[in-house]
Design an enzyme around this catalytic site. Structure first.
Site, PDB file in Angstrom:
ATOM      1  N   LYS A  31      -7.069   6.357 -19.943  1.00 20.85           N
ATOM      2  CA  LYS A  31      -7.322   6.849 -21.181  1.00 20.85           C
ATOM      3  C   LYS A  31      -5.933   6.596 -22.173  1.00 20.85           C
ATOM      4  O   LYS A  31      -5.826   5.385 -22.390  1.00 20.85           O
ATOM      5  CB  LYS A  31      -7.786   8.209 -21.117  1.00 20.85           C
ATOM      6  CG  LYS A  31      -8.848   8.578 -20.050  1.00 20.85           C
ATOM      7  CD  LYS A  31     -10.155   8.051 -20.064  1.00 20.85           C
ATOM      8  CE  LYS A  31     -10.899   7.861 -18.690  1.00 20.85           C
ATOM      9  NZ  LYS A  31     -11.271   9.015 -18.078  1.00 20.85           N
TER      10      LYS A  31
ATOM     11  N   ASP B  40      -5.700  19.128 -15.643  1.00 23.46           N
ATOM     12  CA  ASP B  40      -5.998  17.672 -16.056  1.00 23.46           C
ATOM     13  C   ASP B  40      -5.768  17.437 -17.325  1.00 23.46           C
ATOM     14  O   ASP B  40      -6.611  18.073 -18.482  1.00 23.46           O
ATOM     15  CB  ASP B  40      -7.500  17.346 -15.800  1.00 23.46           C
ATOM     16  CG  ASP B  40      -7.679  16.081 -15.986  1.00 23.46           C
ATOM     17  OD1 ASP B  40      -7.207  15.303 -17.123  1.00 23.46           O
ATOM     18  OD2 ASP B  40      -8.952  15.481 -15.607  1.00 23.46           O
TER      19      ASP B  40
ATOM     20  N   TYR C 118     -14.510  16.682 -16.290  1.00 20.31           N
ATOM     21  CA  TYR C 118     -14.995  15.424 -16.239  1.00 20.31           C
ATOM     22  C   TYR C 118     -16.133  15.204 -15.165  1.00 20.31           C
ATOM     23  O   TYR C 118     -15.684  16.004 -14.260  1.00 20.31           O
ATOM     24  CB  TYR C 118     -13.773  14.685 -15.887  1.00 20.31           C
ATOM     25  CG  TYR C 118     -14.110  13.198 -15.468  1.00 20.31           C
ATOM     26  CD1 TYR C 118     -14.575  12.541 -17.102  1.00 20.31           C
ATOM     27  CD2 TYR C 118     -13.974  12.677 -14.172  1.00 20.31           C
ATOM     28  CE1 TYR C 118     -14.889  10.938 -16.772  1.00 20.31           C
ATOM     29  CE2 TYR C 118     -14.651  11.237 -14.130  1.00 20.31           C
ATOM     30  CZ  TYR C 118     -14.860  10.551 -15.230  1.00 20.31           C
ATOM     31  OH  TYR C 118     -15.133   9.062 -15.109  1.00 20.31           O
TER      32      TYR C 118
ATOM     33  N   ARG D 232       0.854  -1.168   0.098  1.00 24.00           N
ATOM     34  CA  ARG D 232       0.060   0.096   0.056  1.00 24.00           C
ATOM     35  C   ARG D 232       1.017   1.471  -0.114  1.00 24.00           C
ATOM     36  O   ARG D 232       0.314   2.385  -0.376  1.00 24.00           O
ATOM     37  CB  ARG D 232      -0.916  -0.007   1.360  1.00 24.00           C
ATOM     38  CG  ARG D 232      -1.987   1.110   0.980  1.00 24.00           C
ATOM     39  CD  ARG D 232      -2.862   1.480   2.335  1.00 24.00           C
ATOM     40  NE  ARG D 232      -1.993   1.965   3.670  1.00 24.00           N
ATOM     41  CZ  ARG D 232      -1.586   1.027   4.492  1.00 24.00           C
ATOM     42  NH1 ARG D 232      -2.509   0.206   5.174  1.00 24.00           N
ATOM     43  NH2 ARG D 232      -0.792   1.772   5.611  1.00 24.00           N
TER      44      ARG D 232
HETATM   45  C1  LIG Z   1     -11.709   9.494 -17.105  1.00 21.26           C
HETATM   46  C2  LIG Z   1     -11.316  11.062 -16.697  1.00 21.26           C
HETATM   47  C3  LIG Z   1     -11.175  11.261 -15.568  1.00 21.26           C
HETATM   48  C4  LIG Z   1     -11.405  10.244 -14.158  1.00 21.26           C
HETATM   49  O1  LIG Z   1     -10.439   9.069 -14.430  1.00 21.26           O
HETATM   50  P1  LIG Z   1     -10.918   7.539 -13.882  1.00 21.26           P
HETATM   51  O2  LIG Z   1      -9.459   7.005 -14.173  1.00 21.26           O
HETATM   52  O3  LIG Z   1     -12.049   7.274 -14.548  1.00 21.26           O
HETATM   53  O4  LIG Z   1     -11.032   7.772 -12.502  1.00 21.26           O
HETATM   54  C5  LIG Z   1     -10.527  12.426 -14.883  1.00 21.26           C
HETATM   55  N1  LIG Z   1     -10.493  13.499 -15.876  1.00 21.26           N
HETATM   56  C6  LIG Z   1     -10.891  13.170 -17.196  1.00 21.26           C
HETATM   57  C7  LIG Z   1     -10.499  14.288 -18.061  1.00 21.26           C
HETATM   58  C8  LIG Z   1     -11.203  11.988 -17.768  1.00 21.26           C
HETATM   59  O5  LIG Z   1     -11.539  11.751 -18.871  1.00 21.26           O
END
Ligand SMILES: *Cc1c(COP(=O)(O)O)cnc(C)c1O
Length: 397
Positions: free
Chosen positions: A210, A185, A113, A60
């Site tokens: 992604k 982000d 998001y 962890r």
């Molecule tokens: C998918 C996404 C998130 C969240 O990520 P997870 O891995 O699904 O928790 C945050 N920001 C953006 C722009 C995203 O596309």
């Protein structure tokens, strides 16, 4: 600072992006010569004596496969370090819980998001954290939203799903003049297509789910920064929350990243072809893609980004009803909540990814019920177009 943080050392990869994507963070296993870093599927690590360990004590707190991914991300972004989390949302949670205390204020892009809005609205308000949602493409609006309690400006550019851009360098200036940190982000572009730190970001956040993974195989997240004190704090929060990435997901992501530069180049290529096709189609009302000269911030996209990305949105004539018909008729393109994978995915933001956002806020941000998001994959673009063509033919009249 704990042992799990990637510290710049002689094994830094200073080569070009494509080369680092393949080689950074990974060196042959010293006992076997295995070229791939193994999946260290272990809970614990035997210690030679009290207080004598090899940098890992419990998975962890830190795991060698996760550390390899952190080094690779660090070298691709050319920063001090990265901390990897179980999901993108776990990274966002750790970010906000580390940096903020009761009474603090956040400025957040009005289009982000959906899960980010859900966390801020439905969870963190209980802890007396307040958020102002601002059109961060409007610099005056950003400046006038700053209060004496503002600690953080959180932007997403291009924004999910409207693809609206924020001028990172300009918002970094506003943040720093007001003693705030700027978080970007950068999930949609990755460091292959957008160098946020060079533009002034303090912290960059990723959902590695992604484009980094790229194969629809894992969920994961990461926080990156040049500030080693902050890295230690993120690491500490992750250990306290218990939100480290699993070694198997880190390992799969390490493999996915090897083709990141190559994949993104092709995602951009395919997306432009599909955007041009849709723009010329009589049943299409509107196409939004930063690589189209019709895109309202086309100049900023050219100046700030190294490519236009793999995402586009469009609206079919006939609104919601025809959008539903089209999405049900697609065969090759899969109706699914994700983006950035080799498979082309189609999403209906209003009912799927952005369902958690209140309707009024959603509509004000331009996320209409007829809006369709397409994450253009790496299939032959002609096959993607043919699938869209047959699905669009069901929408006539
Ligand atoms: C998918 C996404 C998130 C969240 O990520 P997870 O891995 O699904 O928790 C945050 N920001 C953006 C722009 C995203 O596309």
């Amino acid at each position: 600072m704990s042992e799990t943080i990637s510290i710049k050392s002689q094994d830094d990869c200073t080569a070009s992006f494509a080369t680092c994507s393949i080689h950074a963070g990974v060196s042959p296993d010293p006992t076997t010569g295995a070229v791939l870093t193994p999946i260290f599927q272990t809970t614990t690590y035997r210690q030679e004596g009290v207080g004598q360990h090899k940098g890992y004590t419990y998975s962890r707190s830190g795991n060698p496969t996760v550390s390899a991914l952190e080094k690779k991300l660090r070298d691709l972004e050319k920063v001090e370090g990265a901390v990897c989390f179980s999901t993108g949302m776990a990274a966002t949670t750790a970010l906000l819980l580390t940096l903020l205390k009761s009474g603090d204020h956040i400025i957040c892009s009005d289009v982000v998001y959906g899960g980010t809005v859900r966390l801020l609205r439905e969870v963190l308000t209980k802890f007396n954290l307040s958020t102002t949602y601002v059109d961060t493409s409007n610099l005056e609006a950003v400046q006038s939203a700053v209060t004496e309690n503002t600690k953080l400006i959180f932007i997403e550019t291009p924004a999910n799903p409207t693809l609206k851009l924020t001028d990172i360098a300009a918002v970094a200036d506003i943040a720093h003049k007001n003693n705030c940190l700027l978080v970007v982000d950068n999930t949609f572009l990755t460091p292959a297509l957008q160098k946020c730190f060079a533009l002034g970001a303090d912290i960059v956040l990723y959902s590695t789910t992604k484009y980094f993974d790229g194969h629809n195989a894992t969920v994961g997240g990461a926080l990156l920064t040049n500030d080693s004190e902050l890295l230690a704090k993120f690491d500490h929060t992750r250990n306290a929350l218990g939100s480290i990435q699993s070694p198997f997901n880190a390992w799969l992501t390490l493999q996915g990243i090897k083709t990141l530069a190559l994949r993104l180049k092709q995602h951009c290529h395919n997306a432009l072809i599909v955007a041009n096709y849709l723009s010329a189609h009589p049943n299409i009302q509107k196409v939004t893609y930063p690589g189209l000269p019709s895109f309202p911030q086309y100049e900023l996209a050219q100046q700030q980004q190294l490519g236009f990305g793999g995402l586009l949105t469009f609206e079919v004539k006939g609104g919601y009803d025809n959008a539903v018909k089209l999405m049900s008729a697609l065969k090759l393109c899969a109706l699914a909540e994700n983006l950035g994978s080799v498979e082309t995915l189609v999403t209906h933001p209003a009912s799927m990814t952005h369902g958690p956002i209140p309707i009024a806020q959603r509509e004000a941000a331009g996320i209409s019920d007829g809006l369709i998001r397409l994450s253009v994959g790496l299939e032959d673009p002609n096959d993607i177009i043919n699938d869209l063509a047959q699905a669009l033919s069901t929408c006539e009249g």
